[in-house]
Design a protein around this motif. Structure first.
Motif, PDB file in Angstrom:
ATOM      1  N   ASP A 223       7.150   6.977 -14.530  1.00  0.00           N
ATOM      2  CA  ASP A 223       6.737   5.879 -15.402  1.00  0.00           C
ATOM      3  C   ASP A 223       5.215   5.821 -15.521  1.00  0.00           C
ATOM      4  OD1 ASP A 223       9.343   5.120 -15.854  1.00  0.00           O
ATOM      5  OD2 ASP A 223       9.360   3.549 -14.340  1.00  0.00           O
ATOM      6  N   TRP A 224       4.540   6.064 -14.399  1.00  0.00           N
ATOM      7  CA  TRP A 224       3.070   6.041 -14.406  1.00  0.00           C
ATOM      8  C   TRP A 224       2.518   7.186 -15.247  1.00  0.00           C
ATOM      9  CZ3 TRP A 224      -0.716   9.399 -12.481  1.00  0.00           C
ATOM     10  CH2 TRP A 224      -1.997   8.856 -12.347  1.00  0.00           C
ATOM     11  N   LEU A 225       3.087   8.376 -15.077  1.00  0.00           N
ATOM     12  CA  LEU A 225       2.647   9.520 -15.886  1.00  0.00           C
ATOM     13  C   LEU A 225       2.868   9.269 -17.369  1.00  0.00           C
ATOM     14  CD1 LEU A 225       4.071  12.496 -13.756  1.00  0.00           C
ATOM     15  CD2 LEU A 225       1.665  11.875 -14.017  1.00  0.00           C
ATOM     16  N   ALA A 226       3.993   8.659 -17.703  1.00  0.00           N
ATOM     17  CA  ALA A 226       4.313   8.407 -19.105  1.00  0.00           C
ATOM     18  C   ALA A 226       3.262   7.523 -19.772  1.00  0.00           C
ATOM     19  CB  ALA A 226       5.701   7.774 -19.226  1.00  0.00           C
ATOM     20  N   VAL A 227       2.776   6.535 -19.042  1.00  0.00           N
ATOM     21  CA  VAL A 227       1.738   5.648 -19.588  1.00  0.00           C
ATOM     22  C   VAL A 227       0.499   6.469 -19.981  1.00  0.00           C
ATOM     23  CG1 VAL A 227       0.110   3.818 -19.007  1.00  0.00           C
ATOM     24  CG2 VAL A 227       2.532   3.595 -18.375  1.00  0.00           C
ATOM     25  N   HIS A 228       0.107   7.368 -19.126  1.00  0.00           N
ATOM     26  CA  HIS A 228      -1.122   8.120 -19.379  1.00  0.00           C
ATOM     27  C   HIS A 228      -0.913   9.264 -20.359  1.00  0.00           C
ATOM     28  CE1 HIS A 228      -3.274   5.758 -16.469  1.00  0.00           C
ATOM     29  NE2 HIS A 228      -2.287   5.939 -15.608  1.00  0.00           N
ATOM     30  N   LEU A 229       0.289   9.822 -20.399  1.00  0.00           N
ATOM     31  CA  LEU A 229       0.565  10.865 -21.393  1.00  0.00           C
ATOM     32  C   LEU A 229       0.711  10.272 -22.788  1.00  0.00           C
ATOM     33  CD1 LEU A 229       2.996  13.135 -19.379  1.00  0.00           C
ATOM     34  CD2 LEU A 229       0.815  13.823 -20.367  1.00  0.00           C
TER      35      LEU A 229
END
Length: 230
Positions: A223-229
């Motif tokens: 979920d955290w990676l998705a925010v930044h991607l």
């Protein structure tokens, strides 16, 4: 086509790059990542199944990974890894503007890392006297490549791994003696809190146990990676 460099790509979507140094990621369930992202696993030369030319520098490890990303037309990505592979993920961010965020588990990012190359040489020398241990080392990487990797990390300024100009997230097992051998859990938490770096400390798991139970942290990391991607 990059020659002599082992890599694999699975899933679709924004890219997450996973360095393969001392972990065979093909034996780890990364489906929470591959369900949402294009996951590119790369072994730079000297590690895993890639060629072992015998002479190494961090710039070469980074260039090998970037060469694969050029081949795949990946312009930007997040980097993900655990332990030594997590350090490589951060090292990519220090070298490449393509990296938009890093998720690095199982490593104390604010520890004093001076002497890491000497520690790697000592580990390799000890393994040479145990045929089974030495065979495992050689199956994992060229010992000279590992020494070059840790020499580079040891030469970085203190806190260079933590003081990125891009988002960083970390996690570790609360029973991780390897992490504690560098920095006490209380100091690590304090350092990360001061920098605003999000983290998870998972109860009851040591270093290898945390790697086996990545499923406990992958949903929140994804979920955290998705925010930044995005």
């Amino acid at each position: 086509m990059p020659e002599g460099i082992w890599w694999t790509s699975s899933g679709e979507g924004p890219a997450v790059v996973v360095p393969r140094l001392n972990v065979d990621w093909t034996a780890v369930d990364l489906s929470p990542l591959t369900d949402r992202f294009r996951v590119v696993i790369v072994s730079p030369r000297g590690f895993g199944p890639s060629e072992r030319p015998g002479g190494y520098a961090m710039s070469g490890f980074v260039a090998d990974i970037e060469q694969v990303l050029d081949h795949l037309d990946v312009d930007s990505y997040t980097a993900f890894g655990y332990s030594m592979n997590g350090v490589m993920a951060v090292r990519l961010a220090l070298s490449s503007p393509r990296v938009v965020a890093v998720a690095c588990g199982g490593f104390p990012l604010t520890a004093d890392l001076a002497g890491m190359g000497d520690r790697a040489r000592a580990r390799n020398e000890a393994a040479r006297h145990d045929p089974d241990a030495w065979a495992e080392v050689l199956a994992t990487y060229d010992p000279v490549a590992a020494e070059a990797f840790w020499d580079d990390v040891a030469a970085l300024p203190r806190n260079a791994l933590a003081d990125l100009d891009r988002p960083l997230r970390t996690w570790w097992g609360e029973e991780d003696a390897l992490v504690a051998s560098f920095l006490s859990p209380a100091e690590l938490r304090s350092d990360l809190d001061a920098r605003g770096i999000p983290y998870e400390a998972v109860p009851g798991l040591d270093h290898d146990g945390m790697l086996r139970r990545l499923d406990l942290v992958l949903p929140s990391v994804v979920d955290w990676l998705a925010v930044h991607l995005d």
